[in-house]
Design an enzyme around this catalytic site. Structure first.
Site, PDB file in Angstrom:
ATOM      1  N   HIS A 409     -52.879  -4.147  -4.622  1.00 39.15           N
ATOM      2  CA  HIS A 409     -52.081  -3.000  -4.177  1.00 39.15           C
ATOM      3  C   HIS A 409     -52.882  -1.710  -4.135  1.00 39.15           C
ATOM      4  O   HIS A 409     -52.436  -0.712  -3.594  1.00 39.15           O
ATOM      5  CB  HIS A 409     -50.852  -2.818  -5.060  1.00 39.15           C
ATOM      6  CG  HIS A 409     -51.050  -1.984  -6.279  1.00 39.15           C
ATOM      7  ND1 HIS A 409     -52.037  -2.236  -7.218  1.00 39.15           N
ATOM      8  CD2 HIS A 409     -50.383  -0.879  -6.736  1.00 39.15           C
ATOM      9  CE1 HIS A 409     -51.957  -1.342  -8.183  1.00 39.15           C
ATOM     10  NE2 HIS A 409     -50.978  -0.496  -7.921  1.00 39.15           N
ATOM     11  N   SER A 411     -57.056   0.160  -5.594  1.00 39.43           N
ATOM     12  CA  SER A 411     -58.398  -0.161  -6.077  1.00 39.43           C
ATOM     13  C   SER A 411     -58.389  -0.519  -7.558  1.00 39.43           C
ATOM     14  O   SER A 411     -59.239  -1.269  -8.023  1.00 39.43           O
ATOM     15  CB  SER A 411     -59.372   0.987  -5.797  1.00 39.43           C
ATOM     16  OG  SER A 411     -58.816   2.215  -6.156  1.00 39.43           O
ATOM     17  N   GLY A 412     -57.408  -0.023  -8.310  1.00 42.51           N
ATOM     18  CA  GLY A 412     -57.296  -0.405  -9.716  1.00 42.51           C
ATOM     19  C   GLY A 412     -58.158   0.478 -10.614  1.00 42.51           C
ATOM     20  O   GLY A 412     -59.332   0.701 -10.352  1.00 42.51           O
ATOM     21  N   LYS A 485     -51.949  15.771  -4.098  1.00 43.35           N
ATOM     22  CA  LYS A 485     -51.830  14.972  -5.316  1.00 43.35           C
ATOM     23  C   LYS A 485     -50.636  15.421  -6.135  1.00 43.35           C
ATOM     24  O   LYS A 485     -50.393  16.619  -6.272  1.00 43.35           O
ATOM     25  CB  LYS A 485     -53.080  15.164  -6.197  1.00 43.35           C
ATOM     26  CG  LYS A 485     -54.341  14.527  -5.691  1.00 43.35           C
ATOM     27  CD  LYS A 485     -54.242  13.030  -5.568  1.00 43.35           C
ATOM     28  CE  LYS A 485     -53.887  12.337  -6.854  1.00 43.35           C
ATOM     29  NZ  LYS A 485     -53.693  10.885  -6.656  1.00 43.35           N
TER      30      LYS A 485
END
Length: 486
Positions: A409, A411-412, A485
């Site tokens: 889902h 890049s982790g 963000k």
């Protein structure tokens, strides 16, 4: 670094932990990743995925995707399918607190050269129109009772109330409304936390990004064209957010319920209380399933209102209607869900409750549940990287049956938020990104530091692992030029 000696290497990208690894494991655990990703995987993932393998009714394997990292109960990137006809359970820890945290991708017919002079203005205006950050509230002012309708109707409520186009609904997982959501199963506290948050990004790893499809990053031009990417340097908008405080409260409420009844009423013993669960067909299991679906629908509605705001901003700045700018959806895909699906296991079709926690559904061509226009190419899969690197559009493939048609889902993370705040400085990061052509607005400089590219795995490596393993196929890579963000 994980000890890969204890793993059996099944292929270049699949690693297996046998049931002998831990007492109580009902099935083996499988972790997907290149050797590099496996070596960098945090040790907690091995502990968590093997704990998942002990849950009642788990079928075939406990799985972890290439972006896997430590989570609550399940690893983030965890996938588990429970046989609901044979004692399968439902577990909030296998879905996540941010129910249906997901991705939406929208194309435009604008090119980078056309948008570049306005990028600062676009990002600044979006920053004003799409509230971000902890506790942010949206511009959609509705009563608590009307909010109950929203969580039962999802994105359909938004379109009916002027926040979007009819065609949007066809291009969402579950058409933007999963059936069976029941607002009677959610608490007043959950409603308190959610009814004024529609149309907000939230915080953490949530973002809204302006991106470019460079010519060299369109890997499958024919597939890309069918998905709406028709020209080099085309500008798209991608965003990532979920069900906000509402979903968090739903998960919290039912974790408490399950902890009370799990052992005393159902005799279920678990290795980690974060895996609190109940039989799917129990009254408690069914109540949570209905409440969790409300979380799914809240999230679809949230992303629908955000899309409406994005279209307004682009229309104002470029002096053309959103229709004229070609601002059509590619797809809206969910993470953090549990869904009843039919899958073939050992030659037999079975009804399975597939938990995807930080994992994306990736249905293959021809499968029920894919929009008509994508039936011949497979379900679109949207995988976001860090704000410094890039994101991907992929499609599901037939060999995805090995993971119940699930893939990565994102890049982790490789670094905790605390460590990232100590390692990076938000102000410095913002300036460095601007020199690289990425204009960023954030509600918090410490929050920006938490999301630095260096706190994440290499998204290209994650995508390569997913493609080599045969669980999804990459089509386009997008490069960021503007970012909001949370």
């Amino acid at each position: 670094m994980a000890d890969i000696k204890s793993l059996k290497q099944v292929s270049d990208t699949i690693w297996e932990i046998p049931i002998s690894y831990k007492e109580g494991m009902r099935v083996p655990a499988r972790i997907y990743g290149t050797q590099k990703l496996i070596q960098e995987m945090d040790d907690a993932v091995y502990d968590q995925v093997t704990n998942v393998a002990t849950l009642p009714g788990i079928t075939q394997y406990a799985l972890c995707m290439p972006d896997g990292h430590f989570g609550y109960g399940f690893p983030i990137g965890g996938v588990a399918a429970m046989d609901v006809e044979n004692g399968g359970v439902i577990s909030p820890g296998g879905i996540g607190f941010d129910i249906n945290c997901g991705m939406r991708l929208v194309v435009t017919n604008l090119t980078y050269d056309e948008v570049k002079p306005y990028i600062k203005k676009v990002v600044d205006r979006l920053y004003e129109r799409v509230p971000a950050g902890v506790g942010s509230t949206g511009f959609v002012k509705i009563s608590r009772n009307e909010f109950r309708k929203v969580v039962e109707q999802g994105a359909r409520w938004c379109v009916d109330n002027g926040y979007g186009w009819e065609e949007d609904l066809e291009l969402m997982e579950e058409n933007g409304c999963i059936a069976g959501a029941d607002a009677a199963k959610i608490s007043e506290k959950a409603i308190d936390r959610g009814f004024n948050q529609i149309g907000t990004l939230g915080s953490g790893n949530h973002y809204l990004e302006i991106q470019v499809a460079k010519k060299e990053n369109i890997f499958e031009p024919e597939l890309a064209a069918k998905l709406g990417i028709t020209q080099p340097d085309q500008v798209v908008v991608m965003f990532h957010c979920g069900s906000r405080g509402f979903g968090h409260q739903v998960a919290t409420d039912y974790l408490q319920v399950f902890l009370k009844v799990m052992e005393s009423k159902y005799g279920i013993k678990i290795l980690d209380r974060e895996l609190a669960c109940a039989p799917f067909d129990s009254p408690e299991g069914q109540a949570y399933f209905s409440a969790m679906k409300c979380g799914l629908n809240m999230s679809f509605a949230n992303r629908q209102v955000i899309l409406h705001r994005i279209r307004e901003v682009f229309s104002e700045i470029f002096g053309r209607s959103a229709e004229d700018l070609g601002m059509h959806m590619v797809y809206d895909v969910a993470h953090n869900t549990a869904k009843l699906e039919r899958h073939i296991v050992d030659g037999k079709e079975r009804s399975l409750l597939v938990h995807r926690k930080g994992a994306t559904r990736a249905f293959a061509p021809g499968m029920t549940g894919i929009p008509e226009k994508y039936q011949d190419i497979g379900q679109p899969v949207i995988i976001g990287g860090s704000m410094e690197t890039g994101s991907y559009l992929l499609v599901g493939v037939p060999s995805g049956d090995q993971t119940f048609f699930s893939t990565a889902h994102g890049s982790g993370r490789t670094m905790s938020r605390t460590k990232a705040r100590k390692t990076f400085r938000g102000e410095k990061l913002q300036k460095e990104m601007q020199t690289r052509g990425i204009y960023v607005r954030s509600t918090s400089m410490s929050g920006l530091a938490e999301e630095a590219g260096g706190a994440y795995k290499d998204v290209d490596e994650v995508i390569e692992a997913a493609e080599l393993a045969g669980i999804s196929k990459r089509v386009v890579r997008f490069t960021p030029i503007g970012n909001i963000k949370g």
